[in-house]
Design a protein around this motif. Structure first.
Motif, PDB file in Angstrom:
ATOM      1  N   ARG A  29       0.836  -1.210   0.000  1.00  0.00           N
ATOM      2  CA  ARG A  29       0.000   0.000   0.000  1.00  0.00           C
ATOM      3  C   ARG A  29       0.864   1.251   0.000  1.00  0.00           C
ATOM      4  O   ARG A  29       0.576   2.225  -0.704  1.00  0.00           O
ATOM      5  CB  ARG A  29      -0.933  -0.009   1.210  1.00  0.00           C
ATOM      6  CG  ARG A  29      -2.014  -1.075   1.148  1.00  0.00           C
ATOM      7  CD  ARG A  29      -3.095  -0.825   2.178  1.00  0.00           C
ATOM      8  NE  ARG A  29      -2.594  -0.954   3.531  1.00  0.00           N
ATOM      9  CZ  ARG A  29      -2.589  -2.074   4.233  1.00  0.00           C
ATOM     10  NH1 ARG A  29      -3.042  -3.190   3.684  1.00  0.00           N
ATOM     11  NH2 ARG A  29      -2.130  -2.092   5.470  1.00  0.00           N
ATOM     12  N   VAL A  30       1.934   1.218   0.789  1.00  0.00           N
ATOM     13  CA  VAL A  30       2.824   2.373   0.860  1.00  0.00           C
ATOM     14  C   VAL A  30       3.485   2.627  -0.495  1.00  0.00           C
ATOM     15  O   VAL A  30       3.605   3.772  -0.935  1.00  0.00           O
ATOM     16  CB  VAL A  30       3.894   2.163   1.952  1.00  0.00           C
ATOM     17  CG1 VAL A  30       4.976   3.233   1.858  1.00  0.00           C
ATOM     18  CG2 VAL A  30       3.245   2.190   3.326  1.00  0.00           C
ATOM     19  N   ASP A  31       3.924   1.570  -1.158  1.00  0.00           N
ATOM     20  CA  ASP A  31       4.545   1.730  -2.481  1.00  0.00           C
ATOM     21  C   ASP A  31       3.579   2.381  -3.462  1.00  0.00           C
ATOM     22  O   ASP A  31       3.968   3.247  -4.260  1.00  0.00           O
ATOM     23  CB  ASP A  31       5.002   0.374  -3.026  1.00  0.00           C
ATOM     24  CG  ASP A  31       6.280  -0.124  -2.361  1.00  0.00           C
ATOM     25  OD1 ASP A  31       6.963   0.706  -1.737  1.00  0.00           O
ATOM     26  OD2 ASP A  31       6.567  -1.332  -2.453  1.00  0.00           O
ATOM     27  N   TYR A  32       2.318   1.973  -3.414  1.00  0.00           N
ATOM     28  CA  TYR A  32       1.329   2.561  -4.322  1.00  0.00           C
ATOM     29  C   TYR A  32       1.109   4.041  -3.979  1.00  0.00           C
ATOM     30  O   TYR A  32       1.060   4.895  -4.873  1.00  0.00           O
ATOM     31  CB  TYR A  32       0.005   1.804  -4.219  1.00  0.00           C
ATOM     32  CG  TYR A  32      -1.088   2.411  -5.058  1.00  0.00           C
ATOM     33  CD1 TYR A  32      -1.133   2.220  -6.426  1.00  0.00           C
ATOM     34  CD2 TYR A  32      -2.075   3.204  -4.470  1.00  0.00           C
ATOM     35  CE1 TYR A  32      -2.122   2.797  -7.209  1.00  0.00           C
ATOM     36  CE2 TYR A  32      -3.069   3.781  -5.232  1.00  0.00           C
ATOM     37  CZ  TYR A  32      -3.095   3.580  -6.604  1.00  0.00           C
ATOM     38  OH  TYR A  32      -4.081   4.169  -7.350  1.00  0.00           O
ATOM     39  N   ILE A  33       0.988   4.343  -2.678  1.00  0.00           N
ATOM     40  CA  ILE A  33       0.748   5.728  -2.256  1.00  0.00           C
ATOM     41  C   ILE A  33       1.904   6.622  -2.673  1.00  0.00           C
ATOM     42  O   ILE A  33       1.710   7.693  -3.270  1.00  0.00           O
ATOM     43  CB  ILE A  33       0.550   5.788  -0.725  1.00  0.00           C
ATOM     44  CG1 ILE A  33      -0.750   5.104  -0.328  1.00  0.00           C
ATOM     45  CG2 ILE A  33       0.551   7.235  -0.242  1.00  0.00           C
ATOM     46  CD1 ILE A  33      -0.865   4.862   1.167  1.00  0.00           C
ATOM     47  N   THR A  34       3.127   6.188  -2.360  1.00  0.00           N
ATOM     48  CA  THR A  34       4.289   7.024  -2.688  1.00  0.00           C
ATOM     49  C   THR A  34       4.469   7.159  -4.200  1.00  0.00           C
ATOM     50  O   THR A  34       4.883   8.221  -4.678  1.00  0.00           O
ATOM     51  CB  THR A  34       5.564   6.442  -2.052  1.00  0.00           C
ATOM     52  OG1 THR A  34       5.723   5.071  -2.447  1.00  0.00           O
ATOM     53  CG2 THR A  34       5.486   6.515  -0.532  1.00  0.00           C
ATOM     54  N   ALA A  35       4.143   6.106  -4.949  1.00  0.00           N
ATOM     55  CA  ALA A  35       4.234   6.207  -6.411  1.00  0.00           C
ATOM     56  C   ALA A  35       3.272   7.258  -6.938  1.00  0.00           C
ATOM     57  O   ALA A  35       3.622   8.055  -7.824  1.00  0.00           O
ATOM     58  CB  ALA A  35       3.948   4.849  -7.053  1.00  0.00           C
TER      59      ALA A  35
END
Length: 315
Positions: A41-47
């Motif tokens: 989820r964090v990877d998607y948010i930061t992307a």
């Protein structure tokens, strides 16, 4: 009898040890699974945030204002996991807002911050929040920026509990071969060259400390925003280059014109699309003149105070 008691004691000890080992394995497996889900989820948010910053909008003609640049409210001076900076910029495209958003096809202002647990309520949950409103040059005359219905709110991640932003110094970006990061950006009518974002995540195990996720990116339009004279030089160069292609009477088919005759055809003296007299530069919406309104298009309540804005419902 003694042998029987000894066997029972050994069996009991083995059962206890086996139970403890099984419990530890299951607990660690559960925590690892939750951690993997959280990181996805964090990877998607930061992307999404990285794409949104790299899609920053800056006009290359007409007047510029604070609403065109990058703003940083430094509410987290010590990079505290429980505090949050506030950043705001104007962008194009569907990043953060989605392709079906009313803002996706026009410039819009994004404000990013973390709402703490103490400032949250049923209608305003805690976490990483993005507030979006149309860029003020493209608003109707009767537009009310204080009307919360004109804002879209996005909860990007409830597991984010702190946020810190630093920017590369404009005048001295590098010092002794190292990036010169600053917590303050005073040039709010331009865009910083690089941005360092630190997101403090809630630990999966409550007994652990928050952990940071760091992203560093370069914003493509920084040079244009910080050196506007390069735009005029580029336009003159492009006009001369394209105007010379057809020549006054030369070019491919000589003095008589032919394909690229005296009128300049595709790139003649008139400059065509990009010549000296060519109209609006490509990709810039009509009406890119100066804009008014609240500097930076910052949402109501996101001023110099310590608390991030609170109004508006989630959509």
């Amino acid at each position: 009898m003694l042998e029987m008691l000894l066997a029972i004691m050994i069996l009991a000890i083995m059962t206890i040890v086996s139970t403890m080992v099984f419990h530890t394995v299951v607990r660690n497996w559960t925590l690892a699974t939750e951690m993997a889900d959280s990181m996805q989820r964090v990877d998607y948010i930061t992307a999404q945030i990285v794409y949104a910053l790299r899609s920053a909008y800056f006009p290359i003609s007409g007047e510029t204002s604070n609403a065109d640049g990058f703003m940083l409210l430094d509410h987290n001076e010590e990079n505290d996991p429980d505090e949050s900076d506030v950043i705001s910029w104007t962008k194009l495209g569907p990043a953060i807002v989605g392709r079906n958003s009313r803002f996706a096809r026009s410039p819009h202002r994004v404000t990013l911050f973390v709402r703490s647990e103490k400032d949250a309520d049923e209608d305003h949950p805690a976490g990483l929040i993005a507030q979006v409103i149309g860029e003020d040059k493209f608003r109707p005359d009767d537009f009310d920026e204080d009307d919360e219905d004109n804002w879209d709110w996005f909860l990007l991640g409830s597991q984010v509990q702190g946020f810190n932003c630093r920017v590369l110094d404009k005048n001295e970006p590098f010092s002794h071969g190292m990036a010169n990061w600053q917590d303050v950006w005073d040039t709010s009518n331009s865009i910083p060259r690089r941005v360092q974002l630190t997101f403090w995540m809630k630990p999966v195990d409550e007994d652990k400390d928050p952990y940071p996720i760091v992203r560093v990116l370069e914003i493509p339009l920084w040079d244009i925003s910080q050196n506007p004279l390069k735009i005029d030089e580029k336009k003159k160069g492009d006009g001369g280059k394209k105007g010379g292609k057809g020549g006054t009477g030369g070019g491919k088919d000589g003095a008589g014109g032919g394909k690229d005759g005296a009128s300049g055809g595709k790139g003649g003296a008139g400059g065509g699309k990009g010549g000296a007299g060519g109209g609006r530069p490509g990709g810039v919406p009509p009406g890119t003149g100066g804009g008014g309104g609240r500097p930076g298009g910052v949402p109501p309540g996101t001023g110099g105070g310590g608390n991030p804005p609170g109004g508006g419902g989630m959509r």
